[in-house]
Design an enzyme around this catalytic site. Structure first.
Site, PDB file in Angstrom:
ATOM      1  N   PRO A   1     -10.524  -9.260  30.428  1.00 22.00           N
ATOM      2  CA  PRO A   1     -10.610  -7.875  29.978  1.00 22.00           C
ATOM      3  C   PRO A   1     -11.327  -7.731  28.643  1.00 22.00           C
ATOM      4  O   PRO A   1     -11.267  -8.602  27.792  1.00 22.00           O
ATOM      5  CB  PRO A   1      -9.145  -7.437  29.851  1.00 22.00           C
ATOM      6  CG  PRO A   1      -8.337  -8.671  29.935  1.00 22.00           C
ATOM      7  CD  PRO A   1      -9.166  -9.751  30.523  1.00 22.00           C
TER       8      PRO A   1
ATOM      9  N   GLY B   1       4.348  -0.834 -17.698  1.00 19.46           N
ATOM     10  CA  GLY B   1       4.154   0.086 -18.819  1.00 19.46           C
ATOM     11  C   GLY B   1       4.480  -0.621 -20.124  1.00 19.46           C
ATOM     12  O   GLY B   1       5.020  -1.739 -20.135  1.00 19.46           O
TER      13      GLY B   1
ATOM     14  N   SER C   1       4.042  -6.659 -17.671  1.00 19.85           N
ATOM     15  CA  SER C   1       2.872  -7.191 -16.928  1.00 19.85           C
ATOM     16  C   SER C   1       1.590  -6.497 -17.387  1.00 19.85           C
ATOM     17  O   SER C   1       1.002  -5.720 -16.646  1.00 19.85           O
ATOM     18  CB  SER C   1       3.068  -7.035 -15.414  1.00 19.85           C
ATOM     19  OG  SER C   1       3.571  -5.771 -15.063  1.00 19.85           O
TER      20      SER C   1
END
Length: 626
Positions: A97, A454, A528
C-alpha cells in the site's frame, strides 16, 4: 525417497511494488498479469464487468483491489501477494500500500523482497510517499530497484520531460545510497513498455518491465550459510522430546553437534523428524522440522541452535534502524518487547543516535522519533541477544518492537552490537510498563513541564508554590523543582561558574523529565539565565516542555531583594551574580509571559494556573501571552 526434505525457500523471487498513492501500482500489476498470461480464466471478463458497473473503461486495478473499501476509495489497504511466472522463472509480486496510514502493511509486505519496482507518476514526480517508500527500501535493505515512470502518455511521450523526471528521482535515490538498476518509462493503463516495447517511444532503448524483472539477480541459496534454527516449541510424546521450528539458514545433519542458545549447551542431533514423512538424514533452509537431541536437553522457545564454529553475534546492547509506527513520538527510556524470529526480549531505548529528516533525507541528532519517522537507535536488554546483523534480501536481523497490547509499533532491523563505554556494561535503563495513555486516563491530565525562568526576586518560587497549591486542590498531580531546593541536595556539589550553572540546569531537566514521564505536572523555578541552557532543558525534556517568563525588571527585583543577594553582589561579596555582573538572556518567544512587576500575586497565580490547566487537560499549545 530422498533423505532431504524438499524446500521451496529459493523457488520464487519476491518483488515488491511500491509508490505514492494514485501513481498506478495496482493498475500496473493488473496489466502486467494480463499481458504475460498470468491471469486466471474469467478474470478479464470479471474486471470488464466491474469497470462497466462504475461507468469506467477497463480498470486493471480492480484485479488487486479486492476489498470493497479499496474500490470505493481508490486506496490499497493491505499487502497482496501474487504468484507470477515469466518463462520458467517464478516470482511473487507483492502489492504494497502507498497511503500513509497503511505503511504498517507496507513494512510487512516488503520484508522478504529481493527487488522492488518503485512506481512514480511521470507528471507529478517524486512525492512525499515516494520519499518515504524509498527510505523504507533503504531500511529493509533492498538494493535492486527498478523505477517505473508511469503515465508518460500524459507527457505525450516527450523524451526531454521524461528524462527530467528520471534525473530528479535518481537524485532522491542517491541520497539514500540507492541506485536504480533501470528506469522504464511506461503507460500501465495502455501497456506501453510493460510486456512489449512501446511504438510511441522510439527514443527509448532500455528494457521493458518484464525484461527488467527477468534480469533481477537470483537470490543466493540460504542453505549455504551458517546454520540458524530458532526453536519454536518443544513437545514430548512418549519417551521422546521433539524440538520444533523452521531452519532459517544453513543445513543440519543427523550426528551434527549444535549449540543451544545463550546457555551454550552442546547437544548432538539424534534424529530429524517431519510431519507425515519418514525420518530424514538432513534438512536445510526453509524446512519446518523437529529434531531430537542427545543428551535430552530442553531448549526454550526462542533459543537459537547453531554449529559450534559459526556462532551468531551476541550482545545486550544492539543498534537498530527503526521505522516508528506509533502515533506518539518515541523517547529514550521507553520499554518494549523485541521480537526476533521466535525469540522475544524485553528491551529499553537507551539512546537515539540520529533521526531522518524526510524533507531532504538527511540524518541529524534528535531527542525523539516522530510518528512514521526513521532513526538509528540503541536498544538495551537485561540478557544477551543472539542475532545475525541485518543483510539485504534475507530475514537476518529483522526485528520488530511490540507494546504491552501486543501491537507492532516499529520495524527494527538489527545492524550490530552497540559500543559500550568502560563502566557502562552493567547499565540497562528500564522504563515503567505503565503507558503514558494509562497515566493520563487515571490522572485526568497529561504530564508536562513548565519551566519558570526570570531574575532572582522576580517571584518564580512564590508563583510556583502558590500555583502548586491551587493546582493540587483542582486535582492535578503537581510538583515543584525549586532552584534553592535543588542546590541544597541534588546540586549541592555545584558552584556558580557557567559550566556549573549548565550542569545545574541539566540535572533539573533530567529530574523534570522523569517526573513528567510518571504523569506529573512539573513546575521548575530556576533562574537559568542563558538561552542555550534553557534550550538544553528543552531538548532533554522533549515533548511537553513549556517556557514561562516570570518578568520583572532589574530595578523591581533589586528593590525586593528577598535574600539580600543583590546587596551582597553590589558590595562585591558575590561574583558572577545574574543581573549585576553576569548576563540574563530573556526568552524571545515564551509560551507564557507573567508580568510580576505590577499587579497582585493572586492575578499572576491565576494566569499561570489557567495556562497550566488548559495545557495539561485539553492538550492546548497556547503560545506567547502577556
Amino acid at each position: 525417497m530422498s533423505d532431504t526434505i524438499s524446500s521451496s525457500q529459493d523457488a520464487a523471487t519476491p518483488i515488491v511494488i511500491v509508490g505514492h498513492v494514485d501513481h498506478g501500482k495496482s493498475t500496473l500489476i493488473g496489466r502486467l498479469l494480463h499481458d504475460t498470461d498470468n491471469l486466471q480464466d474469467g478474470k478479464v471478463a470479471q474486471i470488464i464487468e466491474s469497470s462497466k458497473k462504475r461507468g469506467l473503461k477497463i480498470e486493471w486495478s480492480f484485479l488487486l483491489d479486492s476489498l470493497q473499501i479499496e474500490r470505493d476509495q481508490g486506496v490499497t489497504v493491505d499487502s497482496t501477494r501474487i504468484p507470477f511466472r515469466l518463462d520458467t522463472r517464478e516470482y511473487v509480486i507483492v502489492d504494497a500500500p502507498g497511503h500513509r496510514q497503511f505503511l504498517r502493511n507496507m513494512i510487512t509486505g516488503a520484508a522478504d523482497a529481493e527487488a522492488a519496482v518503485l512506481v512514480v507518476d511521470a507528471v507529478e514526480g517524486a512525492r512525499e510517499q515516494t520519499r518515504r517508500h524509498a527510505m523504507l527500501l533503504h531500511l529493509i535493505g533492498i538494493r535492486h530497484v527498478i523505477v517505473l515512470l508511469n503515465k508518460v502518455d500524459l507527457l505525450d511521450f516527450d523524451q526531454v520531460k521524461v528524462e527530467a523526471v528520471e534525473v530528479s528521482v535518481n537524485e532522491l535515490l542517491g541520497k539514500l545510497g540507492l541506485e536504480a538498476a533501470y528506469f522504464v518509462p511506461a503507460s500501465a493503463r495502455d501497456g506501453d513498455n510493460i510486456a512489449s516495447r512501446s511504438e510511441r517511444m522510439p527514443w527509448y532503448s532500455g528494457p521493458t518491465l518484464t525484461e527488467a524483472l527477468a534480469r533481477v539477480p537470483t537470490p543466493a541459496s540460504r542453505s549455504e550459510l551458517a546454520l540458524r534454527f530458532p526453536v519454536q516449541d518443544v513437545y514430548r510424546f512418549g519417551d521422546k522430546r521433539y524440538v520444533a521450528g523452521r531452519i532459517e539458514r544453513g543445513r543440519v545433519r543427523v550426528g551434527d553437534t549444535v549449540v543451544i542458545g545463550t546457555q551454550k549447551t552442546p547437544a548432538r542431533i539424534a534424529s530429524i523428524e517431519s510431519w507425515h514423512t519418514a525420518p530424514h538424514v538432513s534438512a536445510s533452509a526453509g524446512q519446518s522440522i523437529a529434531v531430537t537431541l542427545e543428551p535430552d536437553v530442553i531448549p526454550d522457545r526462542g533459543d537459537l541452535l547453531h554449529h559450534v564454529d559459526t556462532p551468531p553475534a551476541q550482545a545486550s546492547r544492539v543498534r537498530t534502524r527503526l521505522f516508528w509506527l506509533r502515533q506518539e513520538p518515541l523517547r529514550v527510556g521507553e520499554s518494549f518487547r523485541l521480537r526476533l524470529a521466535t525469540a522475544e526480549h524485553a528491551v529499553t531505548v537507551t539512546s537515539i543516535e540520529s533521526v531522518v529528516n524526510l524533507d531532504d533525507l538527511t540524518m541529524h541528532p534528535g531527542t525523539e522519533v516522530p510518528p512514521e519517522g526513521f532513526a538509528e537507535i540503541t536498544l538495551s536488554a537485561a540478557e544477551n541477544i543472539q542475532f545475525d546483523a541485518f543483510a539485504p534480501g534475507t530475514p537476518d536481523g529483522r526485528g520488530v518492537l511490540v507494546d504491552l497490547q501486543q501491537r507492532i509499533v516499529g520495524g527494527a532491523p538489527l545492524i550490530g552490537p552497540a559500543d559500550i563505554a568502560v563502566g557502562e556494561k552493567s547499565i540497562h535503563p528500564s522504563a515503567s510498563v505503565v503507558t503514558t495513555q494509562d497515566r493520563q486516563r487515571v490522572k485526568g491530565h497529561k504530564g508536562q513541564v513548565f519551566w519558570l525562568t526570570g531574575l532572582s526576586g522576580s517571584g518564580k518560587s512564590t508563583l510556583a508554590r502558590t500555583a502548586e497549591n491551587a493546582l493540587f486542590s483542582a486535582g492535578v498531580d503537581v510538583s515543584v523543582l525549586d532552584g534553592d531546593t535543588l542546590r541544597a541536595g541534588l546540586c549541592k556539589d555545584l558552584g556558580f561558574t557557567e559550566a556549573d550553572r549548565t550542569e545545574n540546569v541539566r540535572r533539573a531537566a533530567e529530574v523534570a523529565r522523569i517526573l513528567r514521564d510518571a504523569g506529573q505536572v512539573v513546575l521548575v523555578a530556576l533562574i537559568s539565565p542563558l538561552r542555550s541552557d534553557r534550550e538544553l532543558a528543552r531538548q532533554i525534556i522533549g515533548d511537553g516542555f513549556e517556557e514561562v517568563f516570570v518578568d520583572a525588571d532589574l530595578g523591581t527585583c533589586e528593590q525586593r531583594d528577598p535574600k539580600g543577594l543583590y546587596a551582597a553582589a553590589r558590595a562585591g561579596k558575590i561574583n558572577g551574580f545574574t543581573g549585576i555582573d553576569a548576563p540574563y538572556e530573556a526568552p524571545q518567544a515564551p509560551a507564557l509571559r507573567v508580568a510580576t512587576g505590577n499587579g497582585s500575586v493572586e492575578s499572576a497565580v491565576a494566569q499561570l494556573v489557567s495556562f497550566v490547566e488548559g495545557s495539561v487537560r485539553a492538550g492546548s499549545n497556547a503560545r506567547a501571552r502577556s
